[in-house]
Design a protein around this motif. Structure first.
Motif, PDB file in Angstrom:
ATOM      1  N   ALA A  54     -53.205 -35.808  -8.739  1.00  0.00           N
ATOM      2  CA  ALA A  54     -54.660 -35.955  -8.833  1.00  0.00           C
ATOM      3  C   ALA A  54     -55.333 -34.599  -8.989  1.00  0.00           C
ATOM      4  CB  ALA A  54     -55.196 -36.680  -7.614  1.00  0.00           C
ATOM      5  N   SER A  55     -54.828 -33.598  -8.291  1.00  0.00           N
ATOM      6  CA  SER A  55     -55.327 -32.238  -8.492  1.00  0.00           C
ATOM      7  C   SER A  55     -54.140 -31.289  -8.431  1.00  0.00           C
ATOM      8  CB  SER A  55     -56.374 -31.864  -7.449  1.00  0.00           C
ATOM      9  OG  SER A  55     -55.788 -31.720  -6.188  1.00  0.00           O
ATOM     10  N   GLY A  56     -54.126 -30.347  -9.335  1.00  0.00           N
ATOM     11  CA  GLY A  56     -53.023 -29.413  -9.434  1.00  0.00           C
ATOM     12  C   GLY A  56     -52.172 -29.689 -10.660  1.00  0.00           C
ATOM     13  N   VAL A  57     -51.234 -28.814 -10.888  1.00  0.00           N
ATOM     14  CA  VAL A  57     -50.354 -28.919 -12.044  1.00  0.00           C
ATOM     15  C   VAL A  57     -48.922 -29.105 -11.552  1.00  0.00           C
ATOM     16  CG1 VAL A  57     -49.444 -27.681 -14.052  1.00  0.00           C
ATOM     17  CG2 VAL A  57     -51.872 -27.524 -13.491  1.00  0.00           C
ATOM     18  N   SER A  58     -48.292 -30.172 -12.012  1.00  0.00           N
ATOM     19  CA  SER A  58     -46.899 -30.439 -11.692  1.00  0.00           C
ATOM     20  C   SER A  58     -46.032 -29.689 -12.689  1.00  0.00           C
ATOM     21  CB  SER A  58     -46.629 -31.945 -11.783  1.00  0.00           C
ATOM     22  OG  SER A  58     -45.257 -32.202 -11.608  1.00  0.00           O
ATOM     23  N   GLY A  59     -45.124 -28.848 -12.179  1.00  0.00           N
ATOM     24  CA  GLY A  59     -44.300 -28.045 -13.071  1.00  0.00           C
ATOM     25  C   GLY A  59     -42.825 -28.307 -12.906  1.00  0.00           C
ATOM     26  N   ARG A  60     -42.065 -27.873 -13.907  1.00  0.00           N
ATOM     27  CA  ARG A  60     -40.603 -27.990 -13.874  1.00  0.00           C
ATOM     28  C   ARG A  60     -40.000 -26.758 -14.520  1.00  0.00           C
ATOM     29  NH1 ARG A  60     -37.050 -32.806 -13.891  1.00  0.00           N
ATOM     30  NH2 ARG A  60     -35.184 -32.014 -12.879  1.00  0.00           N
ATOM     31  N   VAL A 124     -39.925 -23.172  -5.851  1.00  0.00           N
ATOM     32  CA  VAL A 124     -39.347 -24.106  -6.820  1.00  0.00           C
ATOM     33  C   VAL A 124     -38.231 -24.841  -6.079  1.00  0.00           C
ATOM     34  CG1 VAL A 124     -38.102 -24.332  -9.002  1.00  0.00           C
ATOM     35  CG2 VAL A 124     -39.896 -22.600  -8.766  1.00  0.00           C
ATOM     36  N   ASP A 125     -38.308 -26.184  -6.018  1.00  0.00           N
ATOM     37  CA  ASP A 125     -37.282 -26.917  -5.277  1.00  0.00           C
ATOM     38  C   ASP A 125     -35.944 -26.904  -6.017  1.00  0.00           C
ATOM     39  OD1 ASP A 125     -37.162 -29.063  -7.136  1.00  0.00           O
ATOM     40  OD2 ASP A 125     -38.373 -30.400  -5.906  1.00  0.00           O
ATOM     41  N   ARG A 126     -34.921 -27.443  -5.411  1.00  0.00           N
ATOM     42  CA  ARG A 126     -33.573 -27.371  -5.977  1.00  0.00           C
ATOM     43  C   ARG A 126     -33.425 -28.107  -7.298  1.00  0.00           C
ATOM     44  NH1 ARG A 126     -30.413 -31.777  -5.056  1.00  0.00           N
ATOM     45  NH2 ARG A 126     -31.243 -33.342  -3.651  1.00  0.00           N
ATOM     46  N   ARG A 127     -34.380 -28.989  -7.633  1.00  0.00           N
ATOM     47  CA  ARG A 127     -34.333 -29.711  -8.907  1.00  0.00           C
ATOM     48  C   ARG A 127     -35.290 -29.115  -9.930  1.00  0.00           C
ATOM     49  NH1 ARG A 127     -33.465 -35.848  -8.260  1.00  0.00           N
ATOM     50  NH2 ARG A 127     -32.046 -35.387  -9.958  1.00  0.00           N
ATOM     51  N   GLY A 128     -35.874 -27.958  -9.609  1.00  0.00           N
ATOM     52  CA  GLY A 128     -36.738 -27.257 -10.560  1.00  0.00           C
ATOM     53  C   GLY A 128     -38.210 -27.625 -10.497  1.00  0.00           C
ATOM     54  N   HIS A 129     -38.610 -28.501  -9.575  1.00  0.00           N
ATOM     55  CA  HIS A 129     -40.008 -28.940  -9.482  1.00  0.00           C
ATOM     56  C   HIS A 129     -40.848 -27.975  -8.639  1.00  0.00           C
ATOM     57  CE1 HIS A 129     -39.313 -32.844 -11.320  1.00  0.00           C
ATOM     58  NE2 HIS A 129     -38.233 -32.963 -10.581  1.00  0.00           N
ATOM     59  N   PHE A 130     -42.103 -27.847  -9.014  1.00  0.00           N
ATOM     60  CA  PHE A 130     -43.066 -27.062  -8.243  1.00  0.00           C
ATOM     61  C   PHE A 130     -44.461 -27.583  -8.570  1.00  0.00           C
ATOM     62  CE2 PHE A 130     -42.162 -24.879 -12.198  1.00  0.00           C
ATOM     63  CZ  PHE A 130     -43.404 -24.536 -12.705  1.00  0.00           C
ATOM     64  N   VAL A 131     -45.440 -27.252  -7.713  1.00  0.00           N
ATOM     65  CA  VAL A 131     -46.832 -27.658  -7.931  1.00  0.00           C
ATOM     66  C   VAL A 131     -47.718 -26.432  -7.806  1.00  0.00           C
ATOM     67  CG1 VAL A 131     -48.758 -29.065  -7.091  1.00  0.00           C
ATOM     68  CG2 VAL A 131     -46.441 -30.003  -7.067  1.00  0.00           C
ATOM     69  N   ALA A 166     -57.341 -28.181 -13.924  1.00  0.00           N
ATOM     70  CA  ALA A 166     -57.448 -28.783 -12.599  1.00  0.00           C
ATOM     71  C   ALA A 166     -56.306 -29.768 -12.346  1.00  0.00           C
ATOM     72  CB  ALA A 166     -58.791 -29.493 -12.450  1.00  0.00           C
ATOM     73  N   SER A 167     -55.794 -30.387 -13.407  1.00  0.00           N
ATOM     74  CA  SER A 167     -54.689 -31.327 -13.283  1.00  0.00           C
ATOM     75  C   SER A 167     -53.902 -31.339 -14.593  1.00  0.00           C
ATOM     76  CB  SER A 167     -55.223 -32.736 -12.981  1.00  0.00           C
ATOM     77  OG  SER A 167     -54.163 -33.655 -12.886  1.00  0.00           O
ATOM     78  N   GLY A 168     -52.598 -31.468 -14.498  1.00  0.00           N
ATOM     79  CA  GLY A 168     -51.772 -31.513 -15.700  1.00  0.00           C
ATOM     80  C   GLY A 168     -50.311 -31.289 -15.376  1.00  0.00           C
ATOM     81  N   THR A 169     -49.514 -31.044 -16.414  1.00  0.00           N
ATOM     82  CA  THR A 169     -48.099 -30.752 -16.232  1.00  0.00           C
ATOM     83  C   THR A 169     -47.763 -29.453 -16.956  1.00  0.00           C
ATOM     84  OG1 THR A 169     -47.428 -32.069 -18.153  1.00  0.00           O
ATOM     85  CG2 THR A 169     -47.456 -33.194 -16.027  1.00  0.00           C
TER      86      THR A 169
END
Length: 184
Positions: A54-60, A124-131, A166-169
């Protein structure tokens, strides 16, 4: 000694008697191709970021290979975010290269210096995800996990300039072409 015609000699090129390409063979070929295509799509999707929050950017964070291997998640470590207005000061501290060489830059930075620049390090978590919850223009840098990467703690390997909404990937990649980040 001459081969009998049943073994293909004398038949038109590409045609072997009793081996016609009919509907049955087409169905078998199609049945083999569908799972292969699904596997290729699944491999590519497996490195996409999670849906936008909803807010923030989901990254990989993804490792890419130019030898034909599929992309793979690059977990561990962190992502360094430095606000655009602090990049000149960062450059004075670590000697950043010209913009066209940022993808290959390497430097070390202490946590205190990151804080003084108004920057953040996001895990960055062990699967490459971060916010990422910040918005605006930033210098985004990869800080790989020192374990197994050969990079010292606080070490950076590659940077890119991003404009965070504000929100995205965001998909960040590292490979032969250096570090790159793209927001969707």
């Amino acid at each position: 000694m001459e081969r009998p015609p049943a073994m293909g000699r004398g038949a038109p090129l590409g045609k072997v008697p009793g081996r016609e390409f009919g509907p049955r063979r087409a169905l078998v070929l199609l049945a083999a191709m569908v799972p292969a295509a699904a596997l290729l799509v699944a491999c590519d999707r497996s490195v996409d970021p999670r849906p936008a929050p909803a807010s923030g950017v989901s990254g990989r964070m993804v490792s890419v290979d130019d030898t034909g291997l599929p992309p793979s998640p690059a977990g561990g470590g962190g992502m360094l975010l430095v606000p655009e207005d602090s990049v000149d000061e960062l450059s004075r501290l670590v000697g950043l290269p010209e913009a066209d060489q940022l993808a290959y830059t390497t430097f070390g930075i202490e946590p205190e210096a990151v804080a003084e620049l108004g920057g953040h390090v996001v895990e960055v978590d062990r699967r490459g995800h971060f916010v990422l919850t910040q918005t605006g223009r930033f210098l985004l840098c990869r800080m790989p996990d020192p374990e197994g990467s050969g990079t010292p703690p606080g070490g950076v390997r590659g940077c890119d300039v991003v404009d965070l909404p504000a929100s995205g990937t965001l998909r960040a990649t590292f490979g032969e072409g250096g570090f790159s980040a793209s927001v969707r």
